[in-house]
Write a protein that holds these residues in place. Structure first.
Motif, PDB file in Angstrom:
ATOM      1  N   ASP A  89      43.513  41.208  33.964  1.00  0.00           N
ATOM      2  CA  ASP A  89      43.225  41.497  32.569  1.00  0.00           C
ATOM      3  C   ASP A  89      44.404  41.080  31.706  1.00  0.00           C
ATOM      4  O   ASP A  89      45.559  41.367  32.027  1.00  0.00           O
ATOM      5  N   ASN A 134      39.268  39.077  30.748  1.00  0.00           N
ATOM      6  CA  ASN A 134      39.545  39.005  32.170  1.00  0.00           C
ATOM      7  C   ASN A 134      39.704  37.539  32.546  1.00  0.00           C
ATOM      8  O   ASN A 134      38.793  36.739  32.331  1.00  0.00           O
ATOM      9  N   LYS A 194      40.379  35.021  35.575  1.00  0.00           N
ATOM     10  CA  LYS A 194      40.300  34.986  37.033  1.00  0.00           C
ATOM     11  C   LYS A 194      41.322  33.995  37.579  1.00  0.00           C
ATOM     12  O   LYS A 194      41.160  32.785  37.440  1.00  0.00           O
ATOM     13  N   LYS A 212      43.780  32.773  40.919  1.00  0.00           N
ATOM     14  CA  LYS A 212      44.062  32.786  42.349  1.00  0.00           C
ATOM     15  C   LYS A 212      45.339  31.995  42.582  1.00  0.00           C
ATOM     16  O   LYS A 212      45.543  30.937  41.974  1.00  0.00           O
ATOM     17  N   ILE A 264      45.976  39.583  42.280  1.00  0.00           N
ATOM     18  CA  ILE A 264      45.699  38.159  42.433  1.00  0.00           C
ATOM     19  C   ILE A 264      45.643  37.794  43.919  1.00  0.00           C
ATOM     20  O   ILE A 264      46.623  37.996  44.642  1.00  0.00           O
ATOM     21  N   ASP A 272      34.711  31.018  41.476  1.00  0.00           N
ATOM     22  CA  ASP A 272      35.077  32.272  40.824  1.00  0.00           C
ATOM     23  C   ASP A 272      36.554  32.287  40.434  1.00  0.00           C
ATOM     24  O   ASP A 272      37.277  33.242  40.702  1.00  0.00           O
ATOM     25  N   VAL A 273      37.016  31.182  39.810  1.00  0.00           N
ATOM     26  CA  VAL A 273      38.414  31.072  39.432  1.00  0.00           C
ATOM     27  C   VAL A 273      38.531  30.314  38.116  1.00  0.00           C
ATOM     28  O   VAL A 273      37.896  29.270  37.930  1.00  0.00           O
ATOM     29  N   ASP A 274      39.299  30.866  37.197  1.00  0.00           N
ATOM     30  CA  ASP A 274      39.568  30.200  35.918  1.00  0.00           C
ATOM     31  C   ASP A 274      40.828  29.344  35.992  1.00  0.00           C
ATOM     32  O   ASP A 274      40.898  28.289  35.365  1.00  0.00           O
TER      33      ASP A 274
END
Length: 242
Positions: free
Chosen positions: A2, A11, A13, A15, A41, A67-69
């Motif tokens: 966040d 939010n 995302k 990794k 993370i 599922d990662v920004d």
């Protein structure tokens, strides 16, 4: 994770990805444990003989997982705090940067690990007046010590991502392209914007040799291991035998 920018929250995302040797710095491991605990993370590590291959495979697997920004690239000799990552994410979300790195200095000579627009490969980084007046400054190249890069931007980059090139003599003593620099060139070719956060910095673990000294306050001086084995003995060390 966040992030908050003023009254807005989102939010993001993230990794993390690391190329890891079989033996690692415990200070870096404590750093990563701290970041994972506070920010949640997930971290992917890849071990192998060649950094560029580890990074390329790690990127492919992270993108395929989805599922990662953004991917947080971390070197095994970096130290930083959870707030460092939060600040980079906030600056990326607020400024629209495709990649953003904190300030980091090189081992040995202490120059900043970045190149400014228009700089030649052999030029040392000289920070111009007003550089720190903006929260983020555009750069040509940076580092992977703790750098956040948008997943969508990487996916748009042409492969190979880490294609190094030798110098005009087929070696590495003259201007050449290292694998990490090739990545930044590929990012730029894809239209990506790379910036350095001027108010955020990380540590770079560096080995020094401590010697007893009768002349220096505190009774010790330091030398660089590489310079020592090249024949540079510490001049003020007490009792060094050639």
């Amino acid at each position: 994770m966040d992030i908050e920018i003023g009254n807005a929250a989102a939010n993001f995302k993230v990794k993390a990805l690391m190329s890891m040797p079989r033996l690692a710095w415990t200070d870096n491991m404590m750093t990563m444990n701290n970041v994972i605990h506070h920010l949640g993370i997930p971290v992917r590590t890849v071990t192998g003989a060649f950094w560029s291959q580890c990074m390329a495979c790690g990127i492919e697997d992270t993108l395929a997982e989805g599922d990662v920004d953004a991917i947080l690239f971390v070197d095994y000799d970096s130290v930083f705090l959870p707030g460092t990552v939060s600040a980079l994410a906030a600056l990326m979300a607020h400024g629209g940067w495709d990649a953003i790195a904190p300030l980091q200095v090189k081992r040995g000579d202490g120059t900043f690990m970045l190149s400014l627009p228009g700089a030649t490969p052999e030029e040392k980084c000289a920070i111009p007046p007003g550089f720190f007046d903006a929260p983020v400054q555009p750069v040509e190249t940076a580092h992977f010590g703790c750098t956040l890069i948008r997943a969508s931007t990487i996916a748009s980059m042409a492969k190979p991502w880490f294609l190094e090139a030798v110098d005009e003599d087929g070696g590495y003593r003259k201007p050449h392209v290292d694998a990490d620099m090739a990545f930044w060139h590929a990012l730029k070719a894809a239209g990506g914007r790379l910036g350095v956060a001027t108010g955020v910095s990380i540590g770079h673990l560096e080995v020094k040799v401590a010697w007893p000294s009768l002349k220096t306050p505190g009774g010790r001086i330091y030398s660089d291991p590489t310079a020592f084995w090249a024949g540079d003995k510490p001049a003020d060390a007490h009792g060094v035998v050639s």
